[in-house]
Structure formats: structure tokens, C-alpha cells
Design an enzyme around this catalytic site. Structure first.
Site, PDB file in Angstrom:
ATOM      1  CB  CYS A   1     -15.225  29.958  18.197  1.00  0.00           C
ATOM      2  SG  CYS A   1     -15.386  31.732  17.942  1.00  0.00           S
TER       3      CYS A   1
ATOM      4  CE  LYS B   1      -3.885   2.196   2.389  1.00  0.00           C
ATOM      5  NZ  LYS B   1      -3.261   3.534   2.418  1.00  0.00           N
TER       6      LYS B   1
END
Length: 713
Positions: free
Chosen positions: A468, A148
Site C-alpha cells: 500500500c 528442542k
């Protein structure tokens, strides 16, 4: 033979000799001519094409040195989606057994369905082929096992044997056109060897070898020592390769030593039309080699789980000595017929899996815990670490994800911790060694106010993340807020894309949304690559965007949980912006489909003085919309109903039909479920119509929809 024909023949001969020499050198690692001879032939072809531009062809080796700087990377729609494959969670050898058993279990379950309920439509299945029958009888599954690679996935499209397009994977459906950059990768053939199908898409990985990466960084260090302020070293081969492929200047890509491995196919001309007729993935790999592509010599055939386990162990032993980075191995069922029988689950093939290796771990100490604010307002605690070498790179930061995770692991400043590169990419703190903790070290707590803008920080019920609330004001969220505000379904400001937003924010030209409308021609025209016409076009688009609708404006503000549909509901329910601004949570809960979480999110957003100030400034610079009275509930004849549109309607576009339904209080969904009230079907209706019939959902045409609307239109 005339002069023109002689020159064309000479150019063709030079191209063929150079392409062959490059293949021998870069792909087969068996050079057949000296470098000096290659350079001489290259310069001869370059001079010939310069004198006679009509002789230049797309497969000319001279195309590998870079071209004109691109304005931007253009989107490319993949004919065959570039889907991801499942990652096996078990990184021990047992992961191979789990995958092998999963393949067998699925075949067995299909066999059972066919045998037990052959007359039941829900369980009807095609008879299993001979390979599947043999596996159910005890034969091992034949696989191909491959490394991979840790690089960037690329789709290469060839027509009549010539490279015509290269695209990144992107989101799997749409990638970016990087053709000019990919031409500079010398392992990728510009013209295929032998007879190739009319259309051939080859997929593989662009990567950077470890020795090439080190040599590149050494060149950078020498430049830095010589006082080059633009020079910098790179973090790791994977990111360096990906960044090189996505450069806007192909000449810069050509300076990066990139390599390539092929491992699969995309669109290919079918056998009936002259394309290849492969029976196995192994045959595909061999064919790609014959066409001139590099294929990993580590790939091998495997029989059953025992061979997969042996391959996993063998590659693990070679991993540190390989010339390139890998983060695991990949197993694929070899038989293409069996792959078709196994099919897909969601968007992942059942016939393939990525089997990663255990992440590498090291000990270090936490020097501080900072809180970073992301583009969407999410607050993430980050452990600042004493530098430690993990998984091939020096790690100085590790994510703690959120306050709950930080407390669960009980990470504190001064702690000795185990650090791992999760998936060989994102460093994280695995565990703390409490016996090494300093006395009196305080627990970590998330700040009550945003460290960037000072707005309130909230954590919604049922969520782990703190956010926030100063979305329109917070500098950390500025770019995201601008892009969302300008998006097509919001204020639709044509020309205000990601790269321009980067320039505007990074150059402090725009700090809040209203600043967009205060920009002048001079400040815009002064930006990099901003021609006078482009600057004027953007100003015109901004002026046009001032006239909008209340629903679009509410959606454009980027309030958490307020999508396009909810914004329309709010606009219909309240009629005027001031009513939304001053609405209590109880009043917001009266809006159809607005629950406690959404109501609280809207209320909290508008309670932030910074956000209200931005809204008022937007009004002051001229952004406006028609306002009216709240829509009487009696007029919302389809309130509470959910519709799905499919196919082509006789007189209405999909958007027009959607707008009519929503104006009557209905919801328009993208998929059919048991909660769907009606499916409106036109010509060439697809799988949504089949799903509706399967679930017993009423299906109507455009006329039926208009009747429900009370004869509108």
C-alpha cells in the site's frame, strides 16, 4: 543469642526448608512433605517477613507470588549473546548425517589449510587438537542430543548463588528484564544448591506442560460460562507461556502454571577466578542438575551419526506422548574444546544444529481469500479455512505469502487443500487438490487499491510483495508510521513509545501524524498510566520536535527505501521540501546514490494525495525546518567517497565526524569492504582496522580526515 538473631535464624531455616521442599516437588517430582505442611511453613515465613521486613531476602519463597505492577519491561544487554542455532532443512533421518558430515568436513578443511599453505597468512590456523585429529582419522564425533523445547528462551543470572536477573532472548544481543515474573516459576531456583561460581548465567526454556495448559483453558471456560467477559481461552502452550513471562503484572504470571528446563550457560566466572572448568557439554548438564535446575531426562550422549539418527527416531516415537511440546531435537558437539575449534559461521555455531520433524498436515477447504495489510504496508493474501486440527491447534487461517505464491499454488476459493503448520508455528497451504475443484472458480488477483485506505497498491520490479502506498494515511500502518516518526533519528519525540502509541491509536486519539500535535493535556492525562507530569513532558517533547531539519523530516515520513543517508542526500540536493514533493523520477535520479527503484518509490509516495495532505497538515501545525538553496556540487568535496569510522577520535565524537563527512557528500558505512574509500581510525580501533589492512583500504586519522575536508574545524 538475642531476639533479632533468633528471628533471623528462624527465617533462614524456614526459607531453606521451603526451597528444598519446592525443589523436591517441582524439579525432582519426589515430594517429601504434604502440601498442608508446605502451606503452613509458607504462611509462617510470610507472617514473619511481614512483621520484620528486614528479614526478607531475594531468595525467599514468598517472592514467587508476584510483586508490584511494572511500568514496562526494561532492556537487558546480554554479556554473552544468545545466538540462534542453525535449523537443518532435511527433516528426515538423513539430516543427522548431513550435520555430522558438515562437522567432519570443516575440520578437514582447516587441516588442509594448515598443511597446504602453512606460510600464507590467509590460511594460518592453529594446529587441531587431539580430539579433532582422532576424528579425522576415523573416530566418531561425540555429541549430546536433546529435545528442542517449544517455549521461550530465558537467561538466568546468579551472583554468589542468588538469582539477581532474568532476561528474554530478545534479538540475541538485548533482551527484556523479566526477573519479577521468572521468580514465580517454581522450577527455577532462587538460590543454588552447593557451591556455585560467583557469576553464573544459566540458559533454558520456559514452557507450559500440556496438562497445565488444558487445565488453564478449562478454568477460563468456566469463567466465560459464569459471565466473565475478560476471560478467554488460549491458543497453544508456547504462546501462552511467552505471554505470561512478558506480563507487566507478576501476579498474573504467578497464576500461569509455567515450567522450565535448563540446557546451557551464558557468562560464567572463569576457572582462574574460581569458576568451573568443564571439558564437555554433558558435564555442564550434570552441573546444572547439581545446582538445582531441571534438565531433561531425554538428553543423552551419542557417538556419531548413527546414534543421532536413532535418537531422532526414538524421540519422534515418544513425541505425542510427552507432557510438553517439542518441534524437533538438538545435536551439540560434546567436547567444549572441539566446539571452540569449530567456532561460528556468521552468528550460528558450527557445533550445534536443530533437527526438526516433518510438519503435520491435514486436508481442509478454502472458504475465502482475504487480503491483510501489515504494519509496513505489505499486502498478504490469507486463506480462510474450514477449521481443522493441525499440529496440536485448530487452524482457521493460512498465509499465501503473496500473489506470486498464491498463483504458483493456484489456490482458489472452494478448493480442497493440504494445510501444514510450517515449523510447527505458521500455518500454510502446501498444495491444492485440483480434481476436487469446483467448475468456474476464479483465479486470485491482488486488489489494485488498499482494502484498508483505498490508496494505490504497487509491486516494485524484482519484488514479490505488493504494498500500500498510503503510508501516512493507512490505518493498518498507523502505529508503525507513528513509531518511526517519533524515533531518535527522525523527529526524536521522547516518551512516545510503543505502548503509548497502542493506546493513542486503539483509542482513536490519533489517526494521522498531525493529530499528535493537536492532542491536549486533558486527553493525554486521561490515558491509562499517564500521570499529569508524563502528559506534560510528552507535550513539551512534541513542541520541541516541531523544530527539525529537512533531512530528519524526510526520513520521518517513512518512505520505502529512504533511510537516514538517502534523506540527507535528498535534503542536500533539493534544499527545499516543495522541490522534493514535485520532483520527477528523472530529477530524483540526479541525487547521488538514488537509483531507479528508490526514485520510483519516492515519486509514487508523494503522488498519493493522502500523503501530500498529511505533509501539508504537519506544516500547518507548526513542524518546520530551515530551507535553502541546493548545495552546489563543487562544495561536496567527498561526493562518491565511502568512509568507515572506528575507535575513539581525539576531538570529535563519532556522530560529529559522521555529520562532517556527510555534509561534504561522503557516505559513512558501518563495515569495511573493497568499496570503502577510507577508514578513519582512532584509539582502540578494532576489527574494522584489521579488515582495512587486510583489504588494502587507506587508513587515516582525524587529522587526515580534516585535511580531506579541506581543513574544516
Amino acid at each position: 543469642m538475642n531476639k533479632e538473631a533468633n528471628l533471623a535464624a528462624l527465617a533462614a531455616d524456614l526459607r531453606a526448608r521451603l526451597n528444598r521442599a519446592a525443589h523436591q516437588y517441582y524439579t525432582l517430582d519426589a515430594p517429601e512433605i504434604p502440601d498442608a505442611e508446605y502451606d503452613r511453613l509458607f504462611q509462617e515465613l510470610q507472617a514473619l517477613e511481614a512483621a520484620h521486613p528486614e528479614l526478607a531476602t531475594p531468595d525467599s519463597p514468598t517472592r514467587r507470588v508476584g510483586g508490584a505492577i511494572l511500568d514496562g519491561l526494561q532492556p537487558v544487554r546480554h554479556v554473552v549473546p544468545m545466538l540462534s542455532i542453525r535449523t537443518e532443512t532435511d527433516t528426515t533421518p538423513k539430516g543427522a548425517e548431513v550435520f555430522d558430515q558438515r562437522v567432519r568436513d570443516y575440520l578437514a578443511s582447516e587441516q588442509r589449510r594448515t598443511q597446504l599453505k602453512p606460510t600464507d597468512e590467509r590460511y594460518r590456523a592453529e594446529p587441531l587438537g587431539p580430539e579433532a585429529q582422532a576424528i579425522l582419522a576415523g573416530a566418531p564425533v561425540a555429541y549430546v542430543a536433546e529435545p528442542k523445547f517449544d517455549g521461550l528462551a530465558i537467561n538466568l543470572r546468579y551472583e554468589d548463588g542468588v538469582l539477581v536477573q532474568a532476561a528474554t532472548r530478545g534479538d540475541g544481543e538485548t533482551g527484556e528484564d523479566v526477573t519479577q515474573n521468572i521468580r514465580t516459576v517454581r522450577q527455577i531456583p532462587l538460590r543454588l544448591n552447593g557451591k556455585a561460581p560467583p557469576v553464573l548465567e544459566v540458559r533454558g526454556e520456559v514452557y507450559m506442560r500440556r496438562d497445565d495448559f488444558e487445565a488453564l483453558n478449562e478454568r477460563m471456560r468456566q469463567k466465560m460460562a459464569a459471565g466473565d467477559k475478560a476471560a478467554r481461552t488460549f491458543v497453544n502452550p508456547r504462546n501462552t507461556a511467552a505471554g505470561a513471562v512478558r506480563q507487566l503484572d507478576p501476579a498474573l504470571t504467578a497464576e500461569r502454571p509455567l515450567s522450565f528446563f535448563a540446557y546451557g550457560l551464558g557468562e560464567v566466572t572463569p576457572p582462574a577466578q574460581g569458576g568451573p572448568d568443564f571439558a564437555s557439554h554433558w558435564q555442564v548438564l550434570q552441573a546444572m542438575k547439581s545446582w538445582g535446575f531441571p534438565v531433561s531426562a531425554l538428553a543423552r550422549r551419542a557417538q556419531g551419526a548413527s546414534d543421532l539418527i536413532a535418537f531422532h527416531a526414538d524421540i519422534a516415537g515418544q513425541r505425542d506422548g510427552l507432557p510438553f511440546d517439542i518441534d524437533g531435537v538438538v545435536y551439540k558437539v560434546d567436547s567444549l574444546a572441539l566446539q571452540r575449534e569449530l567456532g561460528f559461521v556468521t552468528r550460528e555455531p558450527r557445533w550445534a544444529v536443530a533437527h526438526k520433524y516433518p510438519a503435520q498436515e491435514q486436508l481442509t477447504t478454502v472458504q475465502a481469500i482475504d487480503v491483510q495489510v501489515g504494519r509496513t504496508g505489505k499486502l498478504t493474501p490469507v486463506a480462510k479455512l474450514a477449521p481443522v486440527f493441525v499440529g496440536g491447534v485448530t487452524v482457521t487461517n493460512a498465509t499465501l505469502h503473496n500473489e506470486l505464491e498464491a498463483r504458483r499454488k493456484d489456490v482458489r476459493v472452494g478448493d480442497t487443500v493440504i494445510v501444514r503448520r510450517a515449523g510447527d508455528v505458521i500455518p500454510e497451504v502446501v498444495a491444492v487438490l485440483p480434481d476436487k475443484r469446483q467448475a468456474g472458480a476464479p483465479e486470485f488477483t491482488m486488489p489494485a487499491h488498499c482494502p484498508v485506505c483505498g490508496s494505490d497498491v504497487v509491486r516494485e520490479e524484482g519484488e514479490a510483495d505488493h504494498r500500500c502506498t498510503g503510508g501516512l494515511f493507512c490505518a493498518a500502518q498507523r502505529k508503525q508510521a507513528l513509531l518511526h516518526f517519533a524515533s531518535r533519528k527522525a523527529l526524536d519525540i521522547e516518551g512516545l513509545g510503543e505502548k503509548l502509541v497502542d493506546q493513542l491509536v486503539d483509542g482513536n486519539v490519533v489517526k494521522t501524524l498531525p493529530d499528535l500535535y493537536r492532542m491536549g493535556f486533558v486527553s493525554l492525562a486521561a490515558l491509562d498510566r499517564m500521570a499529569e507530569k508524563s502528559a506534560q513532558n510528552l507535550l513539551d517533547a512534541l513542541e520541541k520536535s516541531k523544530q527539525t531539519t529537512l533531512a530528519r523530516f524526510l526520513y520521518a515520513l517513512g518512505i520505502r527505501h529512504v533511510g537516514e543517508s538517502t534523506a540527507k542526500d535528498l535534503a542536500r540536493h533539493f534544499g527545499q521540501l516543495d522541490a522534493v514533493l514535485d520532483a520527477s523520477t528523472d530529477q530524483l535520479l540526479q541525487v547521488p546514490d538514488v537509483g531507479p527503484v528508490v526514485a520510483e518509490s519516492i515519486h509514487t509516495f508523494f503522488q498519493q494525495p493522502h500523503n501530500r495532505e498529511v505533509v501539508e497538515q504537519l506544516r500547518a501545525v507548526g513542524v518546520h525546518w530551515p530551507e535553502g538553496e541546493p548545495a552546489p556540487a563543487a562544495l561536496l568535496v567527498l561526493a562518491g567517497k565511502t568512509f568507515v569510522l572506528t575507535g575513539t577520535l581525539p576531538t570529535l565524537s563519532r556522530d560529529d565526524a559522521k555529520a562532517m563527512l556527510e555534509a561534504a557528500g561522503a557516505k559513512v558505512a558501518g563495515s569495511v569492504s573493497k568499496k570503502t574509500s577510507y577508514v578513519v581510525a582512532g584509539e582502540e580501533a578494532g576489527s574494522k582496522l584489521d579488515k582495512a589492512r587486510e583489504l588494502g583500504v587507506p587508513v587515516i586519522d582525524e587529522g587526515g580526515m580534516r585535511a580531506l575536508l579541506g581543513g574544516e574545524g
